[in-house]
Structures are given as C-alpha cells and as structure tokens.
Design a protein around this motif. Structure first.
Motif, PDB file in Angstrom:
ATOM      1  N   VAL A   1       0.873  -1.166   0.000  1.00 31.21           N
ATOM      2  CA  VAL A   1       0.000   0.000   0.000  1.00 31.21           C
ATOM      3  C   VAL A   1       0.913   1.220   0.000  1.00 31.21           C
ATOM      4  CG1 VAL A   1      -1.831   1.235   1.190  1.00 31.21           C
ATOM      5  CG2 VAL A   1      -1.781  -1.260   1.238  1.00 31.21           C
ATOM      6  N   ASP A   2       0.999   1.874  -1.168  1.00 30.35           N
ATOM      7  CA  ASP A   2       1.977   2.949  -1.360  1.00 30.35           C
ATOM      8  C   ASP A   2       3.382   2.413  -1.039  1.00 30.35           C
ATOM      9  OD1 ASP A   2       0.177   4.660  -2.353  1.00 30.35           O
ATOM     10  OD2 ASP A   2       0.020   5.952  -0.605  1.00 30.35           O
ATOM     11  N   ASP A  28      -8.759   5.110  -1.369  1.00 33.03           N
ATOM     12  CA  ASP A  28      -8.215   6.022  -2.376  1.00 33.03           C
ATOM     13  C   ASP A  28      -6.757   5.735  -2.709  1.00 33.03           C
ATOM     14  OD1 ASP A  28     -10.643   7.361  -2.429  1.00 33.03           O
ATOM     15  OD2 ASP A  28     -10.052   8.782  -0.875  1.00 33.03           O
ATOM     16  N   LEU A  29      -6.112   4.791  -2.017  1.00 31.18           N
ATOM     17  CA  LEU A  29      -4.701   4.503  -2.239  1.00 31.18           C
ATOM     18  C   LEU A  29      -4.524   3.412  -3.283  1.00 31.18           C
ATOM     19  CD1 LEU A  29      -3.367   4.561   1.444  1.00 31.18           C
ATOM     20  CD2 LEU A  29      -3.275   6.396  -0.256  1.00 31.18           C
ATOM     21  N   GLN A  30      -3.309   3.360  -3.843  1.00 28.47           N
ATOM     22  CA  GLN A  30      -2.962   2.303  -4.784  1.00 28.47           C
ATOM     23  C   GLN A  30      -2.545   1.063  -4.001  1.00 28.47           C
ATOM     24  OE1 GLN A  30       0.052   3.361  -7.578  1.00 28.47           O
ATOM     25  NE2 GLN A  30       0.223   1.302  -8.451  1.00 28.47           N
ATOM     26  N   GLU A  80      -1.330  -2.922  -4.140  1.00 27.66           N
ATOM     27  CA  GLU A  80      -0.728  -3.980  -4.945  1.00 27.66           C
ATOM     28  C   GLU A  80      -0.725  -5.260  -4.120  1.00 27.66           C
ATOM     29  OE1 GLU A  80       3.446  -5.019  -7.315  1.00 27.66           O
ATOM     30  OE2 GLU A  80       3.223  -3.155  -6.160  1.00 27.66           O
TER      31      GLU A  80
END
Length: 586
Positions: A404-405, A438-440, A442
């Motif tokens: 996460v980020d 709202d976060l990217q 992976e």
C-alpha cells in the motif's frame, strides 16, 4: 449420544410451544390495543383550532350567522344543552326539550332519541343556527329547523325542531311528529338488544365517542381476531409453501418463515374490520377505528419489511462470498441494523400521522438532527463507505501480502473503520478505510505466477561459442523445470557492459506460495552457476582500468608503489570490491 435431561425437561419442552403461542397472542393484543389508545389520546396533542374570524358579510348582504354570538334561545344553544344532559345521564331533564304527548315517559323517549340521533345523524352543534328565530332561509317557515333525516323502509323521515314558549322561557324543542316516531326508529337499531339489557353506565360515551361497553369489547375482539388471523395465516402459508417448494432459492423459504407474524397480524386486522360494523359505532367512533385499522396496516407492512431484512441478511451471511470476507460478515449485520432503524422511524411517523398526531415538528427535528449527525459523523461515514467499497471491490483479503503505497506487509484484519497491516518488521499499521479506498494497492497474493528475473554478467573473455552454450543450457534447464510456465521463457544476450557480457534471464513459475518460489529460484540460480562453469566461463567482477600518462618521458612516481612501470606499460588497474555476478530480483 443420548441426552441426559433432568426429569422436568420434557415437561418444559411441552410447555414452551404453548407459552410461545400465548406470548404472541399477548403481543398482538398489546399492538392492536396500543394503537387504539394512541389514537384515543391523539386529540390531546392536536393543534388548537384557529381563532374565529370576525363577522363577514353573506351573499345576501347580511351577516353570516355562523360568526354571530350564540343566543340562549337559539337552536344551537338548545341542542347543546340537550346533548350535555344526555351525556350526563340526566334524561328526565333532557325530556324538557321534547314536545311530549300526554302520559309519555319523557326520560325513556329522550334516551331513545339520543341513541337514534347518534346512530343516524351525528349532530354538528356548531353548524346549527345561533339566531333566536333559526335559519330563515331553509324554506321551512318561521320557528322550524330540520336536523336531518332518518332512513326507514318507507323512505327518509325528517327530525325537526320547533320554537315553543315553555314555563322556563322560549326554547327550541323536538316536534311532536319527531317524538311520535322515536319508538319506531329505535326498534330498527342493530344494537337495540344490547341497549335494552346493558347497564346505563356502559351505554354512556367514552373517549372518541366509543361507548364504554364497546371499549370493554375491543380487547375481546382483538384476541378473537388474533385467533382467526392465526388460522388464516396458517392456511395461507401452507398454500404458499406448496408454490415456493418448487423453486431452487432458499430466500423465499426464509421470507415465508419470517412473515408468520406480519401475516397473522394482517389477517387479524381483516377480521377486526369485518366485525366492526356489528358494533353499531357512532360516526366519530367509526372514523377513529378506521384510522386505527389503517395504522395497523402500516404496522403490518413495516413489520414485514423488518422480517425481510432479517431473511436477506441471513441469506447474505450464508453466501460463499460473504463467508470468505470478514469485512462483509461485519458489514451485513451493521447495514441490517441501520435499515431496521430507518424503517422503524419511518413506520412510527406514518402510524402516528395516521392516528392524527402532529408529526410536522417531529419531521423538522429529524431533519435538523440528521444534518447535525451527518456533520459530526462525517469521518465515520467516510470510513464506513470505504469499508463498503473494499468489501464490494475486494482488492485484498485477510492474510494477503500487499503493498500500500510504500508500505509492505500482510493484511491482519479488515474492520468497519480501519484495516490493520502487519509489516515485515512485525509492526502493526492501522489505515482508515476511507483513506485506504483512495490509495494504490498492490496484492502479491493475487499473483497466479511468480517471476524469476536476473542478469548473468560474464567475463569479456567468454567466447561466442561459450556464450551460446550458456544461453542454450540455461533455457533448457528452465524449460525442464516441472513448474515453469512454458509460454514465455526468456534467455537472451542483451549487451556488452564495461566489465561484462550481460545475459538476461526471465521466466515465470506456476506457484502462488512465495516460500516455494524462493526454493525454486535458489535451485535455478545454482543450476545457472553450474552451466556457466561447465561452459568454461565465469562471472565477471566489476572493474575499472585507469591509464596514467607520462610527462616529459619521466616515470610516474606511483609506479614503484603500485607495481607500475615498463612491465605493464605504465598502466594501473583499480579494482572495485567484487559483487555477485547474478543479480536476482523479487
């Protein structure tokens, strides 16, 4: 395994269904009678009537009689006094407003006339003329007023007042023709038998113009209606069960089981509505109980909605997608409770409005309170909807290894407000769901294959034949692996670096377990080293060669110290620290 119940346990099991049935009956009685009592007290909370307007001119240019003061010798004043005496049970005094024939029992006639008027003509005293001479425009002549007509077999018969001079003064009394027909009218009343046999106290009007015997009969009616409703509900559900048993879905079965109470209540309301005409209700009482029945219909509808929420929530919790999602398992009951609260609020407002309570101020208060709650709980609602978004989109699950980020770790829990991630350093990071949505994100756990990528750096002395042998050997070793994904195996010579010949290796292993992948990667790297060694080459070390130029043919001062001189042509080699020739990446 046999159950070791105490001796009284079978008896308790036999008594429980009966107790549950009586509890349901008591609940239905309380619900119906509670609506009746709420409606009976609604008039106390009704807004006060608007003040009367000043006298206005009529169409004929005179004064509107309804806005004039009530004269003591007017039809309105006489009828108001007659009704007050009858309500107080003083029928002998009320008989003075009747034009009695000789030797007639005035008290009995007054009582019967009041019963006939209440049943067929519910007098609106305020609508009667307040003038001493009555309404001069009714075409009945001076000193005559008509209150209405009583339906009979031969046609409607009028009920009239006449202006007479009595020992107590001038007043309006029921005409002799009206008094002579009272016995005939009374004999056709549906509840005449009850009126002739019940005590006078039970025949007096109580709240909402319900007679006291009717107030006492309502609980009995509610209980009997519940019994009838239970039978009708059982038959209806048995019919519906024959239909839904043919479907594959289990939702309709849960709905049918949960609607036992609402169906029974609705059938009881139907039985009450069918029995009310036999009570001989007065017009205000009939209108009031009609409102109660309509309010009961609202209760049944919203009750069914609450049961439907329970059924749908149970079905969602039993779904495979929900069982595998801890956030959804927590979210479904919460959303169900929120929906129930909303339904209860809307249902309560609808029922109170139907019963006549003023709900405008309540709605305004709910609107202001809703705005204040929305402002105060903005972050909470944001996190809640973030949790809903995560539950629907499912970017990760508990136990997934994610990035996460810049944060890398394992998802430990997904709550309604936040998500907790255990990092590689074993610290626990909590991220609000509103921000997390709202976060990217992976997810490494979602990989269907894992990639092996490295660069083999060979020394410059490697011949083309050796280079071809190394490339072919590495590709052959990769394709021979049982877990390799054969569609894309890359072993290519990619260029000449300053200190090495670089061979790129890229392949994918069909595994989801990172521990298993690390073992496979280790085996393949060792195999690559063996292939390089068997081809007669070796891995290069990064080196850098510096050429030092001479000045005026003089020998550099550093040659003696670092081994330079004629033997090596005045060159000095500076070697960097060795590093791995194969640089694997995750």
């Amino acid at each position: 395994m046999p159950r070791n119940d105490p001796p009284e346990a079978p008896k308790r099991r036999r008594l429980w269904p009966a107790a549950r049935w009586w509890f349901r009956a008591a609940f239905a009685f309380s619900l119906v009678f509670g609506c009746v009592l709420l409606g009976a007290s609604a008039a106390e909370l009704a807004p006060p009537p608007a003040p009367s307007a000043p006298p206005t001119a009529s169409a004929e240019g005179g004064v509107d009689p309804e806005t004039l003061p009530v004269a003591p010798d007017s039809p309105q004043a006489s009828m108001r006094r007659f009704i007050e005496l009858c309500r107080a049970g003083d029928y002998a005094e009320a008989a003075r407003y009747l034009d009695l024939p000789p030797r007639a029992d005035g008290a009995v006639l007054a009582q019967k006339l009041k019963a006939v008027l209440d049943r067929h003509i519910w007098l609106d005293v305020a609508a009667l003329s307040p003038l001493p001479l009555g309404d001069a425009q009714d075409n009945l002549g001076a000193g005559v007023e008509e209150l209405g007509k009583i339906p009979t077999r031969t046609g409607p018969q009028p009920v009239r007042l006449v202006r007479r001079t009595t020992p107590d003064g001038v007043r309006w009394i029921f005409s002799r023709a009206t008094v002579d027909r009272v016995g005939e009218w009374y004999a056709r009343l549906e509840d005449r038998w009850l009126r002739d046999h019940l005590p006078p106290a039970l025949l007096r009007a109580g709240p909402r113009e319900l007679l006291w015997w009717q107030w006492l009969a309502l609980p009995v009616l509610a209980l009997a209606a519940w019994l009838v409703g239970a039978v009708l509900s059982f038959l209806l559900r048995a019919l519906l069960r024959r239909i839904i048993v043919r479907t594959d879905s289990t939702l309709d079965d849960a709905l049918l089981e949960g609607t036992r109470g609402p169906l029974t209540f609705a059938a009881a309301l139907l039985a009450i509505a069918a029995a009310l005409p036999w009570f001989g209700l007065y017009q205000p009482a009939e209108e009031f109980l009609d409102k109660v029945v309509r309010a009961g219909v609202f209760v049944a509808v919203f009750w069914f909605a609450l049961c439907a929420i329970d059924a749908v929530g149970g079905r969602l919790l039993a779904a495979p997608a929900t069982r595998d999602n801890p956030a959804a398992r927590s979210l479904v009951p919460l959303m169900g409770r929120i929906a129930k609260v909303a339904i209860v609020i809307v249902g309560a407002i609808a029922v109170l409005s139907e019963l006549g309570y003023p709900v405008a101020s309540l709605l305004a208060g709910l609107g202001i309170g809703g705005v204040a709650l929305a402002l105060a709980a903005q972050k909470t609602v944001e996190n809640l909807f973030g949790s809903v978004s995560i539950g629907i989109d499912k970017p990760f699950q508990v136990g997934d290894f994610v990035r996460v980020d810049a944060l890398l770790g394992t998802v430990e829990s997904i709550g309604l407000r936040s998500t907790r991630i255990r990092t590689l350093d074993r610290t626990l990071v909590t991220i609000p769901n509103g921000k997390l949505a709202d976060l990217q994100i992976e997810s490494y756990t979602a990989r269907d294959r894992m990639r092996l990528a490295c660069v083999l750096s060979l020394v410059h002395e490697t011949t083309p034949e050796q280079l071809r042998a190394i490339i072919e050997g590495c590709e052959r070793a990769l394709r021979a692996h049982p877990h390799i994904w054969p569609d894309d195996v890359v072993v290519r010579f990619i260029g000449v670096a300053p200190s090495s010949l670089d061979v790129e290796v890229m392949a994918w292993f069909e595994t989801r377990d990172f521990g298993e992948f690390r073992t496979m990667r280790q085996e393949m790297l060792i195999t690559f080293l063996e292939i390089v060694g068997s081809a007669g080459s070796r891995l290069a070390h990064p080196t850098q060669t510096l050429h030092l130029a001479t000045r005026d043919g003089e020998r550099p001062q550093a040659d003696a110290a670092d081994g330079g001189g004629p033997a090596n042509g005045g060159r000095r080699e500076l070697r960097q620290a060795p590093s791995a020739g194969a640089r694997p990446s995750r």
